[in-house]
Design an enzyme around this catalytic site. Sequence first.
Site, PDB file in Angstrom:
ATOM      1  N   CYS A   1      34.393   0.284 -29.578  1.00  0.00           N
ATOM      2  CA  CYS A   1      34.101  -0.132 -30.950  1.00  0.00           C
ATOM      3  C   CYS A   1      34.916   0.645 -31.973  1.00  0.00           C
ATOM      4  O   CYS A   1      35.017   0.247 -33.125  1.00  0.00           O
ATOM      5  CB  CYS A   1      32.614   0.052 -31.246  1.00  0.00           C
ATOM      6  SG  CYS A   1      31.563  -0.934 -30.167  1.00  0.00           S
TER       7      CYS A   1
ATOM      8  N   THR B   1      24.121  -3.998 -30.516  1.00  0.00           N
ATOM      9  CA  THR B   1      24.444  -3.776 -31.929  1.00  0.00           C
ATOM     10  C   THR B   1      23.396  -4.423 -32.821  1.00  0.00           C
ATOM     11  O   THR B   1      22.903  -3.812 -33.775  1.00  0.00           O
ATOM     12  CB  THR B   1      25.839  -4.321 -32.258  1.00  0.00           C
ATOM     13  OG1 THR B   1      26.830  -3.503 -31.629  1.00  0.00           O
ATOM     14  CG2 THR B   1      26.091  -4.306 -33.765  1.00  0.00           C
TER      15      THR B   1
ATOM     16  N   ASN C   1      27.881   6.820 -25.036  1.00  0.00           N
ATOM     17  CA  ASN C   1      28.869   5.871 -24.540  1.00  0.00           C
ATOM     18  C   ASN C   1      30.244   6.477 -24.346  1.00  0.00           C
ATOM     19  O   ASN C   1      31.055   5.956 -23.571  1.00  0.00           O
ATOM     20  CB  ASN C   1      28.970   4.667 -25.488  1.00  0.00           C
ATOM     21  CG  ASN C   1      29.301   5.079 -26.916  1.00  0.00           C
ATOM     22  OD1 ASN C   1      28.621   5.931 -27.494  1.00  0.00           O
ATOM     23  ND2 ASN C   1      30.320   4.487 -27.492  1.00  0.00           N
TER      24      ASN C   1
ATOM     25  N   HIS D   1      26.008  -6.977 -21.164  1.00  0.00           N
ATOM     26  CA  HIS D   1      27.324  -6.845 -20.536  1.00  0.00           C
ATOM     27  C   HIS D   1      27.637  -5.435 -20.056  1.00  0.00           C
ATOM     28  O   HIS D   1      28.701  -5.197 -19.479  1.00  0.00           O
ATOM     29  CB  HIS D   1      28.425  -7.358 -21.472  1.00  0.00           C
ATOM     30  CG  HIS D   1      28.749  -6.454 -22.624  1.00  0.00           C
ATOM     31  ND1 HIS D   1      29.875  -5.664 -22.660  1.00  0.00           N
ATOM     32  CD2 HIS D   1      28.103  -6.219 -23.781  1.00  0.00           C
ATOM     33  CE1 HIS D   1      29.907  -4.994 -23.800  1.00  0.00           C
ATOM     34  NE2 HIS D   1      28.845  -5.314 -24.492  1.00  0.00           N
TER      35      HIS D   1
END
Length: 425
Positions: free
Chosen positions: A349, A123, A202, A252
Amino acid sequence: MAASKLLASTLRKTLTTSSSFRRFSTAAAEAVAPASEPEDSMTIKGVKISARPLYLDMQATSPVDPRVLDAMLPYYLARYGNPHSRTHLFGWESDQAVETARSQIADLIGASPKEIVFTSGATESNNISVKGVMKFYKEKKRHVVTTQTEHKCVLDSCRHLQQEGFEVTYLPVGNDGIVDLEKLKGSIRPDTGLVSVMAVNNEIGVIQPMEEIGEICKELNVPFHTDAAQALGKIPIDVDKWNVSLMSLSGHKIYGPKGVGALYMRRRPRIRVEPQMNGGGQERGIRSGTVPTPLVVGMGDEAKLDGVVVNGSVERRYAGNLNLSFAYVEGESLLMGLKDVAVSSGSACTSASLEPSYVLRALGVDEDMAHTSIRFGIGSFTTEEEIDRAIELTVQQVEKLREMSPLYEMVKEGIDIKQIQWAQH
């Protein structure tokens, strides 16, 4: 029954085409006990769970590889120096570890270690790329090209630029999720300062034609940025073949720790950004703040069936991501029914929103089908037994919900529900 077998076969075929399985379980990264062993029941957020669920939400985050944790621990307990301390051993050994990790990440993408900047995650890397580039070149470049299916942080960064007077073109994608190269090329203007296209989506796992996009940007002399958080470690990446000027990476998503990421910035031809954070001038002044040595070390060390639709391209996709929509099934009910399987309805998100996925809507997916989408994400620690169990539970729950659906009964009777004019009350 035949439909159930076909659904199970499709899920198994798609999910098991990912990278080879390891003996570790996603439900127990800490290696305490296999996921299949029952634990005491628990109630979390009002949901009673009899045991830890199977984890198939790898696009949201991945467990830390035990080997990565082993590599990190010394820098928490013994080698805890600040890597920017230049006058003693503690600082020197931490700095050496940071530079080793920088080289490891550079090797993954075919870059030079001098082109890697550590950040807090993808981000932040995306914010630096989109806002930083445009603000640095703001006197001559006032236009950005991106797609409607980018990660929310890219889209929000673009909206922030619009508030400051920049212009942004949000390109649509086809119903397979792939951007039209001719439309992309036609949208680039003399004042275009950046093209930003995500490598692997994603939510739906489709892979954009990166080399072709890079060729267009090179031909028209426009910097090319990509969010490669979901691509790193999953598909081959070569910054020269892709001709990217900037690339955002995350720890991650690749079995590393949360809270660390990286930004690739090309040196030749050099790309410049305006820093988005002020401070001590670390990371060549691009990203101030103490580099977290343990986190950096951790990042460096690691069908078809009626009523079931695969969202996005079937051919151009990352095999560890399967996004399905189930007709005649309410998505939230399906998620709640799958409490023994950790899956999601899309990006972590934006999953708190009740709105249907903007990515699926951009693909032209009907709103009712977008509401029923489920994302299955597997990784290196996912076992075949976990996949088989997840398939079994998914099929059972879809069949159960369809048995309660009057719309499904109408479809089985041959009624075209799209032709029905529903009365207004």
